[in-house]
Write an enzyme that holds these catalytic residues in place. Structure first.
Site, PDB file in Angstrom:
ATOM      1  N   ASP A  34       0.600  -0.403  -1.983  1.00 34.87           N
ATOM      2  CA  ASP A  34      -0.522  -1.341  -1.930  1.00 34.87           C
ATOM      3  C   ASP A  34      -0.320  -2.422  -3.001  1.00 34.87           C
ATOM      4  OD1 ASP A  34      -3.118  -2.592  -1.933  1.00 34.87           O
ATOM      5  OD2 ASP A  34      -3.937  -0.768  -1.040  1.00 34.87           O
ATOM      6  N   SER A  75      -6.998  -4.784   1.897  1.00 39.87           N
ATOM      7  CA  SER A  75      -6.217  -3.610   2.292  1.00 39.87           C
ATOM      8  C   SER A  75      -6.703  -3.003   3.597  1.00 39.87           C
ATOM      9  CB  SER A  75      -6.256  -2.558   1.185  1.00 39.87           C
ATOM     10  OG  SER A  75      -5.598  -3.051   0.049  1.00 39.87           O
ATOM     11  N   THR A 128      -6.823   2.038   2.803  1.00 47.68           N
ATOM     12  CA  THR A 128      -5.483   2.233   3.385  1.00 47.68           C
ATOM     13  C   THR A 128      -5.354   3.586   4.099  1.00 47.68           C
ATOM     14  OG1 THR A 128      -4.686   0.897   1.529  1.00 47.68           O
ATOM     15  CG2 THR A 128      -3.014   1.909   2.948  1.00 47.68           C
ATOM     16  N   GLU A 243       0.915   6.463   0.649  1.00 48.10           N
ATOM     17  CA  GLU A 243       0.488   5.239  -0.025  1.00 48.10           C
ATOM     18  C   GLU A 243       0.611   5.339  -1.542  1.00 48.10           C
ATOM     19  OE1 GLU A 243      -3.630   4.222  -0.385  1.00 48.10           O
ATOM     20  OE2 GLU A 243      -3.187   2.100  -0.649  1.00 48.10           O
ATOM     21  N   ASP A 248      -1.558  -1.911  -6.624  1.00 49.97           N
ATOM     22  CA  ASP A 248      -2.582  -2.940  -6.395  1.00 49.97           C
ATOM     23  C   ASP A 248      -3.573  -3.036  -7.561  1.00 49.97           C
ATOM     24  OD1 ASP A 248      -4.271  -4.681  -4.584  1.00 49.97           O
ATOM     25  OD2 ASP A 248      -5.638  -2.982  -4.760  1.00 49.97           O
ATOM     26  N   HIS A 252      -4.836  -6.186  -9.832  1.00 51.86           N
ATOM     27  CA  HIS A 252      -6.232  -6.617 -10.046  1.00 51.86           C
ATOM     28  C   HIS A 252      -6.561  -6.672 -11.537  1.00 51.86           C
ATOM     29  CE1 HIS A 252      -7.730  -6.809  -5.927  1.00 51.86           C
ATOM     30  NE2 HIS A 252      -7.113  -5.672  -5.662  1.00 51.86           N
ATOM     31  N   ASP A 290       0.908  -3.867   2.030  1.00 46.89           N
ATOM     32  CA  ASP A 290      -0.127  -4.532   2.832  1.00 46.89           C
ATOM     33  C   ASP A 290      -0.295  -5.999   2.424  1.00 46.89           C
ATOM     34  OD1 ASP A 290      -1.089  -3.689   0.377  1.00 46.89           O
ATOM     35  OD2 ASP A 290      -2.933  -2.793   1.163  1.00 46.89           O
ATOM     36  N   HIS A 291       0.028  -6.289   1.153  1.00 48.13           N
ATOM     37  CA  HIS A 291      -0.094  -7.653   0.606  1.00 48.13           C
ATOM     38  C   HIS A 291       0.412  -7.613  -0.822  1.00 48.13           C
ATOM     39  CE1 HIS A 291      -3.364  -5.929  -1.658  1.00 48.13           C
ATOM     40  NE2 HIS A 291      -3.873  -5.474  -0.527  1.00 48.13           N
TER      41      HIS A 291
HETATM   42 MG    MG Z   1      -4.866   1.040  -0.701  1.00 47.25          MG
HETATM   43 ZN    ZN Z   2      -6.504  -4.814  -3.835  1.00 46.81          ZN
END
Ligand code: MG
Ligand code: ZN
Length: 352
Positions: A34, A75, A128, A243, A248, A252, A290-291
Site C-alpha cells: 500500500d 486504497s 485493501t 498486503e 502507506d 502519510h 494501489d498508489h
Molecule cells: Mg491498505
Molecule cells: Zn493511504
C-alpha cells in the site's frame, strides 16, 4: 532455395506457437504494497546493504492508478480495481459508481474449489483486505459490517489485526464463536501452534492494527505467509492476497524511516513467497501497489550519517504510476503500461 524458405517458415511458425502457449499457474499470490511507489522501493535499496527481492523479478510493468472519481485514488477504489476490474469512486469497497455491489475475484476462485487466503499488516477490515471479501459503500464506517460479511465468505484464511470488530462489537455478537462453529481455527498470534491439517484459519493479532516494525511487529508478515502456505497448499491450488499496509502510513506521516522499515519487511515477505514459488514452478507472484503516497522523493545522502535525504510533496496519495513485478507461469502477461483494472482481467484470463 525454396526448401530453405519452407524450413524458415516452419521454424517461425514453431516459435510463434510456443510463444502463445501460456502455462496457467496453479497458485497465485497477489502482493500489494500500500502506497509503494518507485521512490519507496529506491529508498529501501539505497538504505539497505543487501540486494532486495525485487531484483529477482524479470517481468516488470507499470499501472495507472486513477479512480473513477479522481486522478488520485484511495486504497478502497485502488483495491476494488484489482478485485473486480472496475474503476469506482474513492471510498467504495467493491461497489460500482452507482453504489451497486460488485463480485470480487476471490469468489471466482472459491467457485472453482480453489482455496483462498488474505493477509495484512492492518486490520483485516481495512479497505485493501476488505475488497477481497466484502462490499460497502463507505470504507470509513465499514469495519463491523465487513467482519460480519466475512463469516459467510468461505475464505480459508484471514490474518491481520481487527479483533475488536469480531469480538467487541456494538451489536454484542461474538463473531469468533460464529467462525469456530463454521470450522475455523482461531488464534491471536501467528506464533500459536495450529492443528495438523487446519483447513480454515483466522488469526487476529491486534485489537485494531498490528504494530509497525519500529514498534516491534517483528516477523509477523513473513510468518503469516509461512502459516498460510501450510494451510492453503493443496492439489487444486490457491489464491493468496498479501498486503504490506503500513508503507502507506509512513507516507502519510512523511516519515522516511517508517516507509523504509515497512518496505524492507514487505521485501522479506516477498522472499518467503519467492522461496515457495521457486520450489514448485507452478506459482505466479504479482507484486504491485494501489498508489504512491506522499510524493516521496530522494534528494541526496548524508555522508556522515549514511542516511538518505528525502522530501514529500504532500501527506496524501499521488497519481504517479506504480510498478508491477511478476514471477512464475503467466508472468509475462503483466509487462507493459496498463490500468490497475487490468490486474483483475489478466488474473481472470489465467484462471479461465
Ligand atoms: Mg491498505
Ligand atoms: Zn493511504
Amino acid at each position: 532455395m525454396e526448401n530453405r524458405f519452407l524450413l524458415f517458415l516452419s521454424i517461425m511458425l514453431f516459435i510463434s506457437c510456443s510463444e502463445n502457449e501460456t502455462v496457467n499457474p496453479k497458485n497465485i499470490i497477489l502482493m500489494i504494497g500500500d502506497g509503494m511507489g518507485l521512490s519507496q522501493i529506491s529508498a529501501a535499496y539505497y538504505q539497505s546493504n543487501d540486494e532486495l527481492c525485487f531484483s529477482e523479478f524479470e517481468d516488470i510493468g507499470f499501472i495507472k492508478t486513477h479512480s473513477a472519481s479522481s486522478i488520485i485514488t484511495d486504497s478502497a477504489a485502488g483495491a476494488t480495481a484489482f478485485s473486480t476490474g472496475k474503476k469506482t469512486y474513492n471510498g467504495a469497497i467493491n461497489m460500482d459508481t452507482d453504489t451497486l455491489p460488485l463480485k470480487c475475484i476471490t469468489y471466482d476462485f472459491i467457485d472453482k474449489n480453489i482455496k483462498t487466503g488474505i493477509i495484512t499488516t492492518s486490520s483485516v477490515t481495512h479497505a485493501t483486505p476488505g475488497c477481497f471479501y466484502g462490499n460497502n459503500k463507505d470504507r470509513w464506517t465499514a469495519d463491523e459490517e465487513l467482519a460480519l460479511q466475512f463469516i459467510n465468505s468461505n475464505i480459508n484464511l484471514l490474518i491481520g489485526g481487527g479483533q475488536k470488530f469480531f469480538k467487541n462489537r456494538s451489536d454484542n455478537r461474538n463473531l469468533i464463536d460464529s467462525l469456530e462453529q463454521k470450522g475455523y481455527h482461531f488464534i491471536s498470534s501467528v506464533n500459536d501452534q495450529i492443528p495438523e491439517n487446519t483447513d480454515k484459519l483466522i488469526a487476529l493479532c491486534a485489537p485494531k492494527h498490528p504494530k509497525s516494525i519500529s514498534q516491534g511487529r517483528g516477523n509477523f508478515l513473513s510468518q503469516s505467509i509461512e502459516l498460510a502456505l501450510k494451510t492453503l497448499k493443496n492439489e487444486r491450488g490457491f489464491f493468496m492476497v498479501v498486503e504490506g499496509a503500513q508503507i502507506d502510513w509512513g507516507g502519510h506521516d512523511n516519515d522516511s524511516d517508517y516507509i523504509i522499515s515497512e518496505l524492507l519487511d514487505f521485501d522479506k515477505s516477498i522472499k518467503a513467497a519467492l522461496n515457495f514459488a521457486k520450489n514448485n514452478n507452478e506459482t505466479l507472484i504479482i507484486v504491485t501497489a494501489d498508489h504512491e503516497t506522499g510524493g516521496y522523493g530522494i534528494t541526496g545522502k548524508n555522508d556522515k550519517t549514511n542516511k538518505l535525504i528525502t522530501g514529500f510533496l504532500n501527506d496524501d496519495h499521488t497519481a504517479t504510476m506504480v510498478p508491477v513485478f511478476s514471477y512464475g507461469p503467466g508472468s509475462s502477461n503483466f509487462k507493459g503500461i496498463f490500468d490497475n483494472t487490468e490486474i483483475y482481467h489478466k488474473i481472470k484470463e489465467l484462471i479461465k
